[in-house]
Design a protein around this motif. Structure first.
Motif, PDB file in Angstrom:
ATOM      1  N   ALA A 152      -6.715  -7.943 -14.523  1.00 29.54           N
ATOM      2  CA  ALA A 152      -5.625  -7.517 -15.419  1.00 29.54           C
ATOM      3  C   ALA A 152      -4.314  -7.860 -14.740  1.00 29.54           C
ATOM      4  N   ASP A 153      -3.213  -7.550 -15.411  1.00 30.57           N
ATOM      5  CA  ASP A 153      -1.901  -7.704 -14.792  1.00 30.57           C
ATOM      6  C   ASP A 153      -1.730  -6.599 -13.762  1.00 30.57           C
ATOM      7  N   LEU A 154      -1.638  -6.961 -12.490  1.00 38.32           N
ATOM      8  CA  LEU A 154      -1.545  -5.985 -11.419  1.00 38.32           C
ATOM      9  C   LEU A 154      -0.106  -5.583 -11.099  1.00 38.32           C
ATOM     10  N   SER A 155       0.854  -6.211 -11.743  1.00 37.06           N
ATOM     11  CA  SER A 155       2.266  -5.984 -11.398  1.00 37.06           C
ATOM     12  C   SER A 155       2.685  -4.515 -11.418  1.00 37.06           C
ATOM     13  N   PRO A 156       2.236  -3.710 -12.408  1.00 40.55           N
ATOM     14  CA  PRO A 156       2.665  -2.300 -12.422  1.00 40.55           C
ATOM     15  C   PRO A 156       2.241  -1.519 -11.175  1.00 40.55           C
ATOM     16  N   LEU A 157       1.251  -2.010 -10.459  1.00 45.42           N
ATOM     17  CA  LEU A 157       0.773  -1.298  -9.276  1.00 45.42           C
ATOM     18  C   LEU A 157       1.668  -1.519  -8.059  1.00 45.42           C
ATOM     19  N   SER A 198       0.817  -1.221   0.000  1.00 45.96           N
ATOM     20  CA  SER A 198       0.000   0.000   0.000  1.00 45.96           C
ATOM     21  C   SER A 198       0.846   1.264   0.000  1.00 45.96           C
ATOM     22  N   ARG A 199       2.099   1.179   0.419  1.00 45.13           N
ATOM     23  CA  ARG A 199       2.950   2.361   0.470  1.00 45.13           C
ATOM     24  C   ARG A 199       3.130   2.984  -0.911  1.00 45.13           C
ATOM     25  N   ALA A 200       2.908   2.209  -1.975  1.00 46.67           N
ATOM     26  CA  ALA A 200       3.019   2.755  -3.328  1.00 46.67           C
ATOM     27  C   ALA A 200       1.845   3.660  -3.677  1.00 46.67           C
ATOM     28  N   HIS A 201       0.765   3.613  -2.880  1.00 52.11           N
ATOM     29  CA  HIS A 201      -0.440   4.384  -3.195  1.00 52.11           C
ATOM     30  C   HIS A 201      -1.026   5.082  -1.971  1.00 52.11           C
ATOM     31  N   SER A 202      -0.267   5.135  -0.877  1.00 54.55           N
ATOM     32  CA  SER A 202      -0.758   5.768   0.350  1.00 54.55           C
ATOM     33  C   SER A 202       0.438   6.108   1.233  1.00 54.55           C
ATOM     34  N   THR A 236      -6.850  -1.359   1.596  1.00 56.66           N
ATOM     35  CA  THR A 236      -6.469   0.022   1.329  1.00 56.66           C
ATOM     36  C   THR A 236      -7.262   0.489   0.113  1.00 56.66           C
ATOM     37  N   ALA A 237      -8.203   1.390   0.343  1.00 56.27           N
ATOM     38  CA  ALA A 237      -9.138   1.785  -0.719  1.00 56.27           C
ATOM     39  C   ALA A 237      -8.427   2.383  -1.931  1.00 56.27           C
ATOM     40  N   SER A 238      -7.323   3.100  -1.702  1.00 54.24           N
ATOM     41  CA  SER A 238      -6.614   3.711  -2.825  1.00 54.24           C
ATOM     42  C   SER A 238      -5.971   2.661  -3.726  1.00 54.24           C
ATOM     43  N   VAL A 239      -5.569   1.518  -3.153  1.00 57.42           N
ATOM     44  CA  VAL A 239      -5.038   0.425  -3.970  1.00 57.42           C
ATOM     45  C   VAL A 239      -6.161  -0.211  -4.793  1.00 57.42           C
ATOM     46  N   ILE A 240      -7.308  -0.447  -4.153  1.00 58.25           N
ATOM     47  CA  ILE A 240      -8.438  -1.051  -4.851  1.00 58.25           C
ATOM     48  C   ILE A 240      -8.917  -0.144  -5.972  1.00 58.25           C
ATOM     49  N   ALA A 241      -8.890   1.161  -5.739  1.00 57.61           N
ATOM     50  CA  ALA A 241      -9.292   2.104  -6.788  1.00 57.61           C
ATOM     51  C   ALA A 241      -8.391   1.978  -8.012  1.00 57.61           C
ATOM     52  N   GLU A 242      -7.093   1.806  -7.781  1.00 63.34           N
ATOM     53  CA  GLU A 242      -6.161   1.648  -8.908  1.00 63.34           C
ATOM     54  C   GLU A 242      -6.418   0.337  -9.646  1.00 63.34           C
ATOM     55  N   ILE A 243      -6.760  -0.720  -8.908  1.00 67.16           N
ATOM     56  CA  ILE A 243      -7.073  -2.004  -9.546  1.00 67.16           C
ATOM     57  C   ILE A 243      -8.327  -1.881 -10.402  1.00 67.16           C
ATOM     58  N   PHE A 244      -9.349  -1.214  -9.868  1.00 66.11           N
ATOM     59  CA  PHE A 244     -10.604  -1.080 -10.614  1.00 66.11           C
ATOM     60  C   PHE A 244     -10.433  -0.244 -11.877  1.00 66.11           C
ATOM     61  N   LYS A 245      -9.443   0.629 -11.907  1.00 68.75           N
ATOM     62  CA  LYS A 245      -9.171   1.398 -13.121  1.00 68.75           C
ATOM     63  C   LYS A 245      -8.724   0.500 -14.275  1.00 68.75           C
ATOM     64  N   LEU A 246      -8.279  -0.713 -13.941  1.00 67.55           N
ATOM     65  CA  LEU A 246      -7.801  -1.648 -14.956  1.00 67.55           C
ATOM     66  C   LEU A 246      -8.929  -2.475 -15.565  1.00 67.55           C
ATOM     67  N   LEU A 247     -10.139  -2.358 -15.013  1.00 65.78           N
ATOM     68  CA  LEU A 247     -11.271  -3.075 -15.602  1.00 65.78           C
ATOM     69  C   LEU A 247     -11.471  -2.608 -17.033  1.00 65.78           C
ATOM     70  N   PRO A 248     -11.749  -3.527 -17.971  1.00 68.70           N
ATOM     71  CA  PRO A 248     -11.970  -3.133 -19.364  1.00 68.70           C
ATOM     72  C   PRO A 248     -13.044  -2.055 -19.467  1.00 68.70           C
ATOM     73  N   GLN A 249     -12.780  -1.036 -20.251  1.00 73.50           N
ATOM     74  CA  GLN A 249     -13.702   0.091 -20.351  1.00 73.50           C
ATOM     75  C   GLN A 249     -15.068  -0.319 -20.883  1.00 73.50           C
ATOM     76  N   ALA A 250     -15.089  -1.283 -21.792  1.00 77.01           N
ATOM     77  CA  ALA A 250     -16.365  -1.722 -22.365  1.00 77.01           C
ATOM     78  C   ALA A 250     -17.254  -2.329 -21.290  1.00 77.01           C
ATOM     79  N   GLU A 251     -16.655  -3.123 -20.402  1.00 75.42           N
ATOM     80  CA  GLU A 251     -17.429  -3.750 -19.328  1.00 75.42           C
ATOM     81  C   GLU A 251     -17.907  -2.701 -18.346  1.00 75.42           C
ATOM     82  N   PRO A 289       2.134  -4.502   3.094  1.00 76.55           N
ATOM     83  CA  PRO A 289       2.328  -5.497   2.023  1.00 76.55           C
ATOM     84  C   PRO A 289       1.209  -6.525   2.027  1.00 76.55           C
ATOM     85  N   ARG A 290       0.647  -6.782   0.846  1.00 73.22           N
ATOM     86  CA  ARG A 290      -0.455  -7.722   0.715  1.00 73.22           C
ATOM     87  C   ARG A 290      -0.320  -8.498  -0.597  1.00 73.22           C
ATOM     88  N   ALA A 291      -0.968  -9.662  -0.630  1.00 74.17           N
ATOM     89  CA  ALA A 291      -1.021 -10.482  -1.839  1.00 74.17           C
ATOM     90  C   ALA A 291      -2.409 -10.336  -2.461  1.00 74.17           C
TER      91      ALA A 291
END
Length: 251
Positions: free
Chosen positions: A84-89, A67-71, A228-243, A76-78
């Motif tokens: 999507a590929d979450l590695s960049p986060l 979470s330190r990358a976004h807060s 950590t809500a800010s991490v989840i927000a970044e993950i949800f941004k990866l959802l396909p735009q069409a969906e 550290p969490r798994a």
């Protein structure tokens, strides 16, 4: 919590951890009707053999995201997901702890010791781990050096003063991981205190007052147990735009 190092380490024998198998059952039932369903599962960093069980059941490898990358919190969490590929986060600077500290906290009832002020709930033994220096403080540690330095805006943990292996800990410009006990501290302006509930909310990426509908002990438990809500927000941004657009239309 059955996988946490802070708990009893019962892994799948812990009733709360056994809920994972119900999660898998429900996910598989949904997959029968919707093979493309997206899922997300988060848990603590755990022993590899436990992690492998979850990986085998879900069919995807976990990505370790701190979470330190976004807060302003080190957490550290798994994460297991097919979004999507979450590695960049997993990389990024996040916020420095100084940006969420409330410097208007009333310190009039705090305890003075060695030129420092200690907030309520900090035991005398924990205070004894800390010594003031010209540049900040030093905190006793069970290491060869014997201590670690802390400066203004660093996170401090004094929860285990009698431990032969842990004692005090310091993390620079971030908070330690929030637990249900919420007994982690911050050092600033010669003050060492626990975080306020509003600060804890900010550390989890929540709006101030988000948990205000329940008493303070319940607020802390909810925050410590949460994602950590800010991490989840970044993950949800990866959802396909069409969906995402389709779901918005349906809503």
């Amino acid at each position: 919590q059955g996988f946490s190092r802070a708990g009893a380490g019962l892994n799948f024998d812990d009733p709360r951890s056994r809920l994972f198998f119900d999660y898998v059952r429900v996910l598989n039932e949904v997959r029968e009707k919707n093979p493309d369903v997206k899922f997300l599962l988060e848990n603590v960093i755990m022993k590899r053999e436990w992690e492998d069980v979850i990986t085998e059941k879900l069919g995807v490898q976990p990505v370790h995201i701190n979470s330190r990358a976004h807060s302003a919190q080190n957490r550290p969490r798994a994460y297991w997901s097919n979004i999507a590929d979450l590695s960049p986060l997993s990389s990024g600077g996040g916020q420095p702890l100084n940006t969420i500290i409330d410097r208007s906290v009333d310190v009039s009832g705090f305890t003075e010791a060695g030129g420092l002020l200690f907030g309520p709930g900090i035991a005398e033994g924990s205070m004894g781990l800390v010594r003031k220096t010209a540049g900040g403080i030093v905190v006793k540690q069970a290491t060869a050096r014997g201590y670690i330095e802390a400066v203004d805006g660093d996170g401090v943990s004094l929860a285990f003063p009698g431990s032969a292996t842990r004692r005090g800990r310091v993390i620079h410009q971030k908070s330690h991981t929030i637990t249900c006990a919420c007994d982690i501290c911050v050092f600033y302006d010669n003050v060492i205190r626990r975080f306020t509930v509003e600060e804890l909310e900010k550390l989890q990426g929540l709006p101030t007052g988000y948990t205000a509908a329940v008493p303070e002990p319940a607020r802390k438990r909810a925050i410590g147990n949460g994602w950590t809500a800010s991490v989840i927000a970044e993950i949800f941004k990866l959802l396909p735009q069409a969906e995402t657009a389709a779901k918005t239309d349906v809503a």
